[in-house]
Write a protein that holds these residues in place. Structure first.
Motif, PDB file in Angstrom:
ATOM      1  N   ASP A 213       0.811  -1.211   0.000  1.00  0.00           N
ATOM      2  CA  ASP A 213       0.000   0.000   0.000  1.00  0.00           C
ATOM      3  C   ASP A 213       0.848   1.266   0.000  1.00  0.00           C
ATOM      4  O   ASP A 213       0.307   2.373  -0.118  1.00  0.00           O
ATOM      5  N   LEU A 214       2.174   1.114   0.150  1.00  0.00           N
ATOM      6  CA  LEU A 214       3.040   2.280   0.340  1.00  0.00           C
ATOM      7  C   LEU A 214       4.097   2.395  -0.751  1.00  0.00           C
ATOM      8  O   LEU A 214       4.590   1.397  -1.270  1.00  0.00           O
ATOM      9  N   VAL A 215       4.425   3.629  -1.069  1.00  0.00           N
ATOM     10  CA  VAL A 215       5.505   3.963  -1.997  1.00  0.00           C
ATOM     11  C   VAL A 215       6.456   4.904  -1.268  1.00  0.00           C
ATOM     12  O   VAL A 215       6.014   5.815  -0.566  1.00  0.00           O
ATOM     13  N   LEU A 216       7.751   4.664  -1.424  1.00  0.00           N
ATOM     14  CA  LEU A 216       8.760   5.498  -0.771  1.00  0.00           C
ATOM     15  C   LEU A 216       9.342   6.471  -1.790  1.00  0.00           C
ATOM     16  O   LEU A 216       9.660   6.099  -2.921  1.00  0.00           O
ATOM     17  N   VAL A 217       9.488   7.724  -1.372  1.00  0.00           N
ATOM     18  CA  VAL A 217       9.969   8.789  -2.257  1.00  0.00           C
ATOM     19  C   VAL A 217      11.167   9.477  -1.622  1.00  0.00           C
ATOM     20  O   VAL A 217      11.180   9.733  -0.411  1.00  0.00           O
ATOM     21  N   ALA A 218      12.178   9.767  -2.417  1.00  0.00           N
ATOM     22  CA  ALA A 218      13.317  10.594  -1.984  1.00  0.00           C
ATOM     23  C   ALA A 218      13.373  11.820  -2.872  1.00  0.00           C
ATOM     24  O   ALA A 218      13.311  11.715  -4.105  1.00  0.00           O
ATOM     25  N   SER A 219      13.488  13.003  -2.267  1.00  0.00           N
ATOM     26  CA  SER A 219      13.553  14.234  -3.035  1.00  0.00           C
ATOM     27  C   SER A 219      14.582  15.168  -2.403  1.00  0.00           C
ATOM     28  O   SER A 219      14.641  15.302  -1.177  1.00  0.00           O
ATOM     29  N   GLU A 245      20.120  31.831  -2.819  1.00  0.00           N
ATOM     30  CA  GLU A 245      20.677  30.607  -2.262  1.00  0.00           C
ATOM     31  C   GLU A 245      19.582  29.812  -1.560  1.00  0.00           C
ATOM     32  O   GLU A 245      18.651  30.385  -0.984  1.00  0.00           O
ATOM     33  N   ALA A 246      19.725  28.502  -1.603  1.00  0.00           N
ATOM     34  CA  ALA A 246      18.741  27.636  -0.943  1.00  0.00           C
ATOM     35  C   ALA A 246      18.793  27.821   0.562  1.00  0.00           C
ATOM     36  O   ALA A 246      19.883  27.977   1.133  1.00  0.00           O
ATOM     37  N   PRO A 247      17.661  27.802   1.229  1.00  0.00           N
ATOM     38  CA  PRO A 247      17.651  27.921   2.694  1.00  0.00           C
ATOM     39  C   PRO A 247      18.169  26.683   3.394  1.00  0.00           C
ATOM     40  O   PRO A 247      18.424  26.704   4.595  1.00  0.00           O
ATOM     41  N   THR A 248      18.337  25.588   2.649  1.00  0.00           N
ATOM     42  CA  THR A 248      18.826  24.349   3.247  1.00  0.00           C
ATOM     43  C   THR A 248      19.430  23.461   2.167  1.00  0.00           C
ATOM     44  O   THR A 248      19.188  23.662   0.979  1.00  0.00           O
ATOM     45  N   GLN A 249      20.230  22.501   2.604  1.00  0.00           N
ATOM     46  CA  GLN A 249      20.744  21.443   1.730  1.00  0.00           C
ATOM     47  C   GLN A 249      20.396  20.123   2.417  1.00  0.00           C
ATOM     48  O   GLN A 249      21.026  19.753   3.408  1.00  0.00           O
ATOM     49  N   ARG A 250      19.394  19.434   1.919  1.00  0.00           N
ATOM     50  CA  ARG A 250      18.947  18.204   2.570  1.00  0.00           C
ATOM     51  C   ARG A 250      18.185  17.324   1.595  1.00  0.00           C
ATOM     52  O   ARG A 250      17.786  17.765   0.518  1.00  0.00           O
ATOM     53  N   THR A 251      17.991  16.093   2.011  1.00  0.00           N
ATOM     54  CA  THR A 251      17.157  15.150   1.255  1.00  0.00           C
ATOM     55  C   THR A 251      16.015  14.708   2.154  1.00  0.00           C
ATOM     56  O   THR A 251      16.223  14.418   3.342  1.00  0.00           O
ATOM     57  N   VAL A 252      14.835  14.663   1.606  1.00  0.00           N
ATOM     58  CA  VAL A 252      13.636  14.275   2.352  1.00  0.00           C
ATOM     59  C   VAL A 252      13.161  12.910   1.871  1.00  0.00           C
ATOM     60  O   VAL A 252      13.089  12.654   0.667  1.00  0.00           O
ATOM     61  N   ILE A 253      12.865  12.040   2.829  1.00  0.00           N
ATOM     62  CA  ILE A 253      12.259  10.734   2.540  1.00  0.00           C
ATOM     63  C   ILE A 253      10.784  10.828   2.904  1.00  0.00           C
ATOM     64  O   ILE A 253      10.439  11.188   4.034  1.00  0.00           O
ATOM     65  N   ALA A 254       9.925  10.540   1.949  1.00  0.00           N
ATOM     66  CA  ALA A 254       8.482  10.644   2.180  1.00  0.00           C
ATOM     67  C   ALA A 254       7.806   9.313   1.878  1.00  0.00           C
ATOM     68  O   ALA A 254       8.269   8.538   1.024  1.00  0.00           O
ATOM     69  N   VAL A 255       6.722   9.050   2.581  1.00  0.00           N
ATOM     70  CA  VAL A 255       5.901   7.865   2.339  1.00  0.00           C
ATOM     71  C   VAL A 255       4.628   8.303   1.630  1.00  0.00           C
ATOM     72  O   VAL A 255       3.938   9.221   2.070  1.00  0.00           O
ATOM     73  N   MET A 256       4.336   7.646   0.531  1.00  0.00           N
ATOM     74  CA  MET A 256       3.215   8.008  -0.328  1.00  0.00           C
ATOM     75  C   MET A 256       2.221   6.851  -0.405  1.00  0.00           C
ATOM     76  O   MET A 256       2.615   5.692  -0.401  1.00  0.00           O
ATOM     77  N   HIS A 257       0.946   7.178  -0.453  1.00  0.00           N
ATOM     78  CA  HIS A 257      -0.079   6.154  -0.620  1.00  0.00           C
ATOM     79  C   HIS A 257      -0.025   5.639  -2.056  1.00  0.00           C
ATOM     80  O   HIS A 257      -0.024   6.419  -3.012  1.00  0.00           O
ATOM     81  N   ALA A 258       0.013   4.336  -2.224  1.00  0.00           N
ATOM     82  CA  ALA A 258       0.239   3.749  -3.544  1.00  0.00           C
ATOM     83  C   ALA A 258      -0.887   4.044  -4.528  1.00  0.00           C
ATOM     84  O   ALA A 258      -0.643   4.138  -5.734  1.00  0.00           O
ATOM     85  N   LYS A 259      -2.110   4.196  -4.046  1.00  0.00           N
ATOM     86  CA  LYS A 259      -3.234   4.422  -4.961  1.00  0.00           C
ATOM     87  C   LYS A 259      -3.467   5.903  -5.231  1.00  0.00           C
ATOM     88  O   LYS A 259      -3.603   6.328  -6.376  1.00  0.00           O
ATOM     89  N   THR A 260      -3.503   6.697  -4.175  1.00  0.00           N
ATOM     90  CA  THR A 260      -3.810   8.121  -4.350  1.00  0.00           C
ATOM     91  C   THR A 260      -2.580   8.944  -4.694  1.00  0.00           C
ATOM     92  O   THR A 260      -2.699  10.056  -5.206  1.00  0.00           O
ATOM     93  N   LEU A 261      -1.373   8.412  -4.381  1.00  0.00           N
ATOM     94  CA  LEU A 261      -0.103   9.108  -4.579  1.00  0.00           C
ATOM     95  C   LEU A 261       0.005  10.363  -3.712  1.00  0.00           C
ATOM     96  O   LEU A 261       0.755  11.287  -4.024  1.00  0.00           O
TER      97      LEU A 261
END
Length: 595
Positions: A213-219, A245-261
């Motif tokens: 049911d879950l999709v993992l996203v990195a951005s 300049e960007a206010p931050t330098q980071r990577t975010v890991i998010a969990v997404m619902h597989a059907k609704t996205l």
């Protein structure tokens, strides 16, 4: 629209009389029968005349009311449709604004696909080679059904103050994604799951969900190119951030619902400092006052996912720490934190691979789950073994040891004609490989798999983090990209590469264990989500995520203008139609032709 009464009037008038049963216009009788007949006749004529006039007036009025209603409806529906797919049309900007909609961009951020080939810039026309000599087309135009991308909508309020009806500095760059299903697509009977659910148990508990049911996203959030070369007037017009300049330098890991996205939760990716991390400079091991290990925010550029030995991994780059030739890999861990989660990597598990670009991984489908390979170059196809024994010996500090270098040197010597790409663990020093030959001792850095230096090669590069195994055809599926011109110099178009196109490809393992190109599609671009230019493409598009869910559905994610990201589903049968077989021994370069 005419009323029921008007319709009845119209019908009666068409017959030349007014019905005596139509009480809207009653006939009044008086005098003699003949008089009554005459009066009725004259009265009927008058009523018929006036009725006809009234009918025409009502018909014309109804026509214009209906036309006006339909016109307004079409305009409103068009506006709603454009807003729903993300485009914020200019006249609606003061009324409608949603962070989760797609941005609009100035004209210089588009391909201008409608421009005749001869009028395109030379790097797209006279100087350019394309797969099979075919110009890139919008992917939708190849498919039977339209693609409906959805924006990858990540909350930036943790590190950036929200400005009313104004976009953040970036919405996330080149999102990568994978399904968290243990067996997302048909696999060899009895094979181990590509992802052991115990490694994501905290996510399953938090979201009360099954893995499928879950999709993992990195951005990635950093110095994107949202407002690249944008005038101050355009920054204001398109509601972009005016920050340099960007206010931050980071990577975010998010969990997404597989059907609704839809995004269900997110965490900044952290580094657990249980060992030294880096080569050019180092992040030392560090503990908090309570004895727990410090977890810090670091740059994990071009972050993408792959699977190996039941774990999900993150591959990334960090030029200041590791140099700009090394791609870095770590296993990914999750912990519950309050009502959410934290995602982190362990410094002690850092592995590097050198020296390709955007190198995807593939795990063997055999019972040897410890076997991991990397596709360091798509053209010519160059696949290497990646030694991850460091993770199973517990000897995190022996990276770059003489024994390791010796093993690598032996592998290089064995494949000397192919000059395979160097694989090394994170080490305290960078050691060139010493290779013994029958004539003399030479110092070599292994590199691209070219039989000789004069062999032609294209500038195609891998894009997604791992290759998908297709059991029915015994192939590995990936997606790769070009950018034109080949150089990544700063220009009026972009800070680095621009005018991207993509192609699907598959590779196979021959009987001798060597990998080769098997099928390759022609080039395509993604339809821009920036209205009103829906028949064009953005000049920067980077497909970083690709996964197969079931046997018939692909999920794909890509970045837009180094600024925001999109995700959509695609039928696998459509991709199969795009893939074309290549002759044995052919490489991508052999298929590059003038238009």
């Amino acid at each position: 629209m005419l009323s029921r009464r008007s319709k009845k009037l119209s019908k009666s008038s068409d017959a030349g009389i007014l019905s005596s049963t139509d009480h809207s216009f009653p006939v009044i009788s008086f005098g003699s029968a003949q008089q009554n007949k005459t009066i009725r006749t004259k009265g009927s004529r008058k009523l018929c005349y006036y009725g006809t006039i009234l009918m025409l007036v009502l018909f014309i009025a109804g026509f214009f009311i209906t036309l006006s209603t339909r016109t307004v409806g079409v305009k409103n529906e068009t506006k709603r449709r454009q807003i729903n797919v993300g485009g914020i049309i200019e006249e609606e900007q003061q009324k409608q604004f949603s962070i989760c909609s797609f941005r609009s961009y100035p004209p210089n951020r588009f391909y201008n696909l409608g421009t005749p080939y001869k009028d395109q810039p030379s790097f797209l026309s006279t100087e350019a080679l394309y797969i099979r000599g075919k110009l890139p087309v919008i992917l939708d135009d190849w498919l039977q059904e339209k693609i409906r991308p959805q924006k990858v909508c990540i909350d930036t309020s943790e590190w950036e103050l929200e400005e009313k009806e104004k976009w953040p500095f970036v919405d996330g760059q080149n999102p990568s994604l994978v399904s968290l299903a243990s067996h997302p697509y048909p696999t060899i009977s009895g094979s181990n799951p590509r992802l052991d659910p115990k490694h994501i148990s905290s996510l399953l508990a938090i979201f009360s969900a099954k893995p499928e049911d879950l999709v993992l996203v990195a951005s990635v959030f950093g110095n994107g190119q949202c407002n690249w070369k944008m005038s101050s007037e355009d920054v204001l017009k398109y509601r972009f951030s005016d920050k340099k300049e960007a206010p931050t330098q980071r990577t975010v890991i998010a969990v997404m619902h597989a059907k609704t996205l839809y995004i269900l939760g997110q965490s900044t990716l952290l580094l657990e400092q249980d060992a030294s991390w880096g080569r050019r400079s180092k992040v030392p091991p560090k503990k908090n006052n309570d004895g727990t290990l410090v977890r810090s925010v670091q740059q994990f550029d071009d972050a993408r996912f792959f699977f190996h030995d039941g774990y999900i991994w993150v591959l990334y780059r960090n030029g200041p720490m590791f140099g700009y030739n090394d791609q870095v890999q770590n296993r990914l861990y999750f912990e519950e934190l309050g009502t959410g989660f934290v995602a982190y990597l362990k410094a002690s598990e850092t592995i590097t691979v050198c020296c390709g670009r955007n190198m995807p991984f593939l795990s063997e489908t055999s019972t040897n789950t410890k076997s991991l390979k990397a596709l360091t170059w798509v053209d010519p196809v160059t696949v290497i073994d990646v030694d991850v024994s460091k993770l199973y010996t517990g000897n995190a500090e022996t990276a770059g040891s003489k024994a390791t270098s010796r093993r690598l040197a032996d592998a290089i010597e064995e494949e000397h004609l192919n000059e395979r790409t160097k694989v090394n663990f994170e080490s305290t020093v960078s050691i060139p490989l010493q290779v013994e030959t029958s004539t003399k001792r030479v110092l070599k850095f292994p590199r691209r798999n070219l039989a000789n230096e004069n062999k032609k090669k294209s500038n195609i590069h891998g894009t997604n983090g791992f290759l998908i195994y297709l059991e029915k055809t015994s192939e590995w599926l990936g997606i790769a990209h070009f950018h034109r011109p080949d150089k990544r110099d700063t220009s009026e178009y972009a800070l680095h590469g621009h005018h991207y196109s993509h192609a699907f490809f598959t590779i196979i393992s021959n009987q001798d264990g060597k990998f080769a190109l098997n099928r390759l599609s022609n080039e395509f671009v993604f339809r821009t989500m920036s209205s009103p230019r829906m028949d064009d493409a953005d000049i920067i598009q980077f497909a970083a995520g690709l996964d197969l869910v079931g046997s018939d559905t692909l999920i794909l994610s890509y970045g837009i203008n180094d600024c925001e990201g999109a995700v959509f589903y695609l039928e696998m049968q459509e991709v199969q139609k795009l893939l074309q077989s290549v002759s044995p021994g052919q490489e991508v370069a052999d298929l590059m032709e003038k238009v």
